[in-house]
Design a protein around this motif. Structure first.
Motif, PDB file in Angstrom:
ATOM      1  N   SER A 146       0.839  -1.209   0.000  1.00 43.55           N
ATOM      2  CA  SER A 146       0.000   0.000   0.000  1.00 43.55           C
ATOM      3  C   SER A 146       0.874   1.258   0.000  1.00 43.55           C
ATOM      4  N   ILE A 147       2.022   1.137   0.635  1.00 40.84           N
ATOM      5  CA  ILE A 147       2.911   2.300   0.681  1.00 40.84           C
ATOM      6  C   ILE A 147       3.398   2.634  -0.725  1.00 40.84           C
ATOM      7  N   GLY A 201       0.877   4.537  -2.507  1.00 39.92           N
ATOM      8  CA  GLY A 201       0.996   5.904  -2.000  1.00 39.92           C
ATOM      9  C   GLY A 201       2.156   6.625  -2.636  1.00 39.92           C
ATOM     10  N   HIS A 202       3.271   5.922  -2.809  1.00 35.12           N
ATOM     11  CA  HIS A 202       4.452   6.520  -3.426  1.00 35.12           C
ATOM     12  C   HIS A 202       4.162   6.956  -4.845  1.00 35.12           C
ATOM     13  N   ARG A 222       1.321   7.655  -6.148  1.00 35.87           N
ATOM     14  CA  ARG A 222       0.428   8.800  -6.094  1.00 35.87           C
ATOM     15  C   ARG A 222       1.222  10.061  -5.750  1.00 35.87           C
ATOM     16  N   VAL A 233       1.742  13.442  -7.854  1.00 34.99           N
ATOM     17  CA  VAL A 233       1.460  14.766  -7.287  1.00 34.99           C
ATOM     18  C   VAL A 233       2.663  15.680  -7.480  1.00 34.99           C
ATOM     19  N   ALA A 293       2.985  19.079  -9.727  1.00 32.00           N
ATOM     20  CA  ALA A 293       3.371  20.345  -9.112  1.00 32.00           C
ATOM     21  C   ALA A 293       4.505  21.006  -9.896  1.00 32.00           C
ATOM     22  N   ASN A 294       5.343  20.196 -10.521  1.00 29.93           N
ATOM     23  CA  ASN A 294       6.458  20.733 -11.313  1.00 29.93           C
ATOM     24  C   ASN A 294       6.290  20.339 -12.771  1.00 29.93           C
ATOM     25  N   GLU A 320      11.563  18.028   3.864  1.00 27.38           N
ATOM     26  CA  GLU A 320      10.518  17.006   3.741  1.00 27.38           C
ATOM     27  C   GLU A 320      11.070  15.644   4.153  1.00 27.38           C
ATOM     28  N   ARG A 373       9.737  13.282   7.139  1.00 28.26           N
ATOM     29  CA  ARG A 373       9.327  11.893   6.890  1.00 28.26           C
ATOM     30  C   ARG A 373      10.107  10.931   7.768  1.00 28.26           C
ATOM     31  N   GLN A 388      12.312   3.131   2.858  1.00 28.88           N
ATOM     32  CA  GLN A 388      11.070   3.755   2.391  1.00 28.88           C
ATOM     33  C   GLN A 388      11.357   5.074   1.670  1.00 28.88           C
ATOM     34  N   ILE A 389      12.329   5.814   2.181  1.00 33.73           N
ATOM     35  CA  ILE A 389      12.704   7.056   1.490  1.00 33.73           C
ATOM     36  C   ILE A 389      13.330   6.719   0.134  1.00 33.73           C
ATOM     37  N   GLN A 444      10.658   5.877  -2.233  1.00 35.58           N
ATOM     38  CA  GLN A 444       9.902   7.058  -2.651  1.00 35.58           C
ATOM     39  C   GLN A 444      10.587   7.742  -3.833  1.00 35.58           C
ATOM     40  N   TYR A 453       7.158  24.297   9.614  1.00 36.31           N
ATOM     41  CA  TYR A 453       7.231  23.375   8.484  1.00 36.31           C
ATOM     42  C   TYR A 453       7.005  21.936   8.940  1.00 36.31           C
ATOM     43  N   LEU A 460       3.749  18.373   5.271  1.00 36.98           N
ATOM     44  CA  LEU A 460       4.244  18.367   3.893  1.00 36.98           C
ATOM     45  C   LEU A 460       3.255  19.144   3.033  1.00 36.98           C
ATOM     46  N   TYR A 519       3.853   4.562   6.806  1.00 32.48           N
ATOM     47  CA  TYR A 519       5.184   3.988   6.994  1.00 32.48           C
ATOM     48  C   TYR A 519       5.143   2.744   7.858  1.00 32.48           C
ATOM     49  N   ARG A 558      -5.998   3.750   7.389  1.00 25.40           N
ATOM     50  CA  ARG A 558      -5.204   4.842   7.941  1.00 25.40           C
ATOM     51  C   ARG A 558      -5.906   6.180   7.780  1.00 25.40           C
TER      52      ARG A 558
END
Ligand SMILES: Nc1ncnc2c1ncn2[C@@H]1O[C@H](COP(=O)(O)OP(=O)(O)OP(=O)(O)O)[C@@H](O)[C@H]1O
Ligand SMILES: [Mg+2]
Lengths: 402, 294
Positions: free
Chosen positions: A2-3, A6-7, A9, A13, A17-18, A309, A313, A322-323, A326, B94, B97, B112, B120
């Motif tokens: 699931s993560i 999310g990644h 997504r 995003v 944004a860029n 960020e 995280r 996980q980073i 990502q 900050y 996010l 995580y 969640r």
């Protein structure tokens, strides 16, 4: 798992944004993927039509060429200046068991003139069995036969008919060649034109009986090719071998000729094409590489920009892995989206090429799959340096960075 | 049994001549359900201490036992896991996010942890409700006030149900109304049984704490238990007067505080109040004066 969703997504995003930056980042990948697919498709299309032609009219046909080497594999330039093949050779080959017909193609010089002079044509002296060997039928009229082999009659290729008379059906018309009047007996159907193949030659050709050429005292004309039709495909190798021994005998042991099987014809005419494809593919791969470097560069900037960020995280429990994931997924998303844009552009280009040219590029799923795999690999490989940098950052250092 | 136990913890930054001693053999133990305020001048090592307790940083020397387990030499992956499961963070600024909605921000620690999206988000939503932010779920951080951002950050810190909440100047960027909102919320969480450690420069906020730790030059110079609802004695008597604008005032206040605390007796919770110091209060604002009920 699931993560990871999310990644992906999150990656989308970030890309939105860029938007402009992402597009520019993808540029190399887009160009690389699009050009690679288009090039491979064109090459495959050309190869398909060459083999298609070979299979259609050269099926069971052994081509005996005038020199022992086929210098380029391109029909047009392989016309030899000196040929040792003769009409007698063709006759000798006809007697070999398993041979159905053996047809000489003599190349003669001089421009035929009808209503107009045929400038981009060629005059062949041949025998009545040519249509059978070429697996071609006549559009109008009839091919000359052995009875009128001494007559001054001719059969025209479809373009030659237009070139001489500006008339697609010039039956009974006459033209002059070497001060001799010839009457048009028939017109061949048009050969499907294929780049790098002989067929355009035939469409522009004027065919006259061998006997007529003899009567005009044009003895020992250079025979460009002898086309040998074999009764069964299974006999091809044996017959080819016999042709070689027969010709070696009559040529005094000199192997100054070539004997090509249908498969070899296709092979030789695609070899230059293959070379060109490889060169252009190389450029496409360089473009993909440059695209990868672009992704790496932008991801490095992105990691630096988003240190805080990363710190947040990590503080709330993200592990290094996980980073890493990502940022890897982010770079891979960029390369995959680039790949998809490239594929869309390639398909558009292929369709417009089909509509506008006779190249008939062939789309192949493995090529698309390969493009996707390569893009994913580029995303992962070039994304890994920035991602590792992000993952290794100590949370406290990341947080302190503003 | 102490939940957090620091023994002779030192932290050095830099090398050679540029070395800074940010923490100087600090000993501190914090029990379950304490609400600890850490005060001290800028550069005194408050954040450094908090970061070490929060497993964001490692001590250069000394030992750190969290729940009776040695954690000062944890590998990064283990530290990340422990951080995720036992500690909630609230930073001064900050916190959220910017590209995620409030709800997604709050749900992030659960992501995580590997908890599915639906669960969640549901859990994050209930957390936001707890902090009174249920109608801001789909807002982006840029659409929130400073106080609301901190409330969302608290909801996120709580979402994993951690034992310990660590907050480095959570009210540092807020006005008094925002500060009150945030502190009331933390106070409620404290009542639910969590252990909270926060840094503040505002003596008023020691009202919410059960214990106040004073730092100076990387050392704990004073440590007192206080009753909830009352401003800590030392803070009231000394720091009120030094919450001033000028550096001189700051230094004066600190040296005053130093004088008051006997060198060898940092742990005492009773600090003698000298009337003399009252005269320094002339500089404090009327607002503060009013709150000092006598
Ligand atoms: N990464 C670092 N490199 C070098 N020195 C550092 C680093 N981080 C902190 N320090 C030093 O350690 C000391 C303590 O810093 P710390 O941030 O803990 O102070 P603080 O009490 O939180 O101050 P403030 O109230 O201003 O937030 C300071 O002297 C600071 O200069
Ligand atoms: Mg600080």
């Amino acid at each position: 798992m699931s993560i990871n969703v999310g990644h992906i997504r999150a990656a989308v995003v970030t890309m939105r944004a860029n938007r402009w930056r992402s597009l520019l980042t993808m540029f190399g990948i887009v160009v690389g993927v699009a050009s690679a697919i288009v090039i491979v498709s064109i090459a495959q299309g050309v190869k398909n039509s060459i083999t298609g032609q070979v299979n259609a009219f050269s099926k069971n046909v052994i081509t005996v060429g005038a020199s022992s080497q086929d210098p380029t594999g391109l029909g047009l330039t392989s016309i030899p200046f000196v040929s040792t093949l003769t009409y007698q050779d063709a006759k000798a080959i006809a007697k070999i068991p398993g041979v159905q017909v053996s047809v000489p193609l003599e190349v003669l010089s001089g421009l035929p003139t009808g209503d107009k002079t045929l400038r981009h044509g060629i005059v062949f002296a041949t025998t009545q069995n040519l249509p059978q060997v070429l697996n071609q039928t006549l559009a109008y009229g009839a091919f000359f036969n052995d009875q009128d082999s001494n007559a001054f009659s001719a059969v025209l290729g479809s373009n030659a008919a237009i070139g001489l008379f500006n008339d697609p059906i010039p039956l009974g018309y006459s033209f002059t060649w070497r001060n001799q009047q010839f009457v048009v007996d028939g017109v061949l159907n048009s050969f499907e034109t294929t780049p790098f193949a002989n067929d355009t030659l035939f469409n522009n050709a004027v065919f006259i009986p061998v006997g007529a050429a003899d009567q005009m005292s044009l003895y020992n004309n250079p025979v460009y090719q002898i086309l040998v039709k074999v009764k069964k495909a299974a006999l091809l190798p044996a017959v080819a071998k016999k042709i070689k021994t027969t010709l070696l005998n009559s040529h005094g042991g000199q192997a100054d000729f070539s004997v090509l099987l249908p498969s070899q014809i296709a092979g030789s005419s695609t070899s230059i094409l293959n070379l060109m494809t490889e060169l252009t593919l190389g450029i496409a791969i360089v473009s993909l590489f440059v695209g990868g470097v672009g992704i790496m560069n932008v991801m490095l900037v992105s990691v630096t920009e988003r240190m805080h960020e990363i710190g947040i995280r990590k503080a709330i429990g993200a592990s290094n892995r996980q980073i890493l994931m990502q940022f890897l997924i982010e770079s891979t998303t960029v390369s995959i989206v680039g790949c998809m844009i490239g594929i869309v552009l390639a398909v558009l280009a292929i369709f417009s090429l089909r509509a506008a040219t006779n190249l008939a590029p062939a789309m192949q799923w493995p090529v698309f799959a390969a493009a996707a795999v390569v893009s994913i690999l580029i995303g992962i490989i070039f994304g890994s340096v920035p991602a590792i940098r992000a993952a290794r950052k100590e949370p406290i250092d990341a947080l302190r960075n503003d | 049994m102490a939940l957090i136990k620091l023994e002779d913890v030192s932290k050095l930054y830099g090398f050679g001549d540029a070395t800074t001693l940010a923490l100087d053999e600090v000993n501190l133990s914090i029990n379950k359900n304490e609400f600890v305020a850490i005060m001290g001048p800028s550069g005194s090592g408050k954040s450094t201490l908090l970061n070490i307790m929060g497993l964001l940083d490692k001590p250069t020397h000394g030992t750190y036992k969290l729940q009776n387990r040695h954690v000062d030499r944890l590998r990064t992956a283990q530290a990340a896991k422990l951080r995720r499961d036992t500690i909630g963070f609230i930073f001064q600024s900050y916190n959220l996010l910017p590209r995620l909605t409030v709800l997604e921000n709050v749900a992030l620690p659960l992501a995580y942890k590997g908890i599915g999206q639906t669960r969640r988000l549901k859990y994050a939503s209930s957390m936001l409700e707890r902090v009174g932010m249920q109608n801001r779920e789909y807002f982006y951080p840029s659409q929130l006030s400073g106080g609301q951002i901190q409330c969302a950050a608290i909801a996120r810190a709580l979402v994993n149900n951690p034992q310990i909440i660590i907050a480095d100047e959570p009210t540092g960027n807020l006005d008094s109304a925002g500060s009150r909102l945030v502190m009331e919320l933390l106070s409620e969480i404290h009542k639910m049984g969590n252990t909270i450690i926060f840094v503040t420069h505002n003596p008023e906020l020691t009202r919410y704490a059960t214990r106040v730790v004073y730092m100076h030059d990387g050392m704990i110079i004073h440590d007192e238990k206080t009753a909830v609802g009352e401003v800590a004695k030392t803070a009231r008597d000394k720091m009120y007067s030094i919450a001033k604008k000028t550096v001189e005032d700051d230094l004066a206040g600190v040296s005053l505080l130093m004088n008051l605390v006997p060198e060898k007796d940092y742990e005492t919770s009773k600090v003698p109040t000298k009337k003399k110091t009252k005269t320094r209060r002339r500089t404090s604002g009327g607002k503060n004066r009013k709150k000092r009920t006598r």
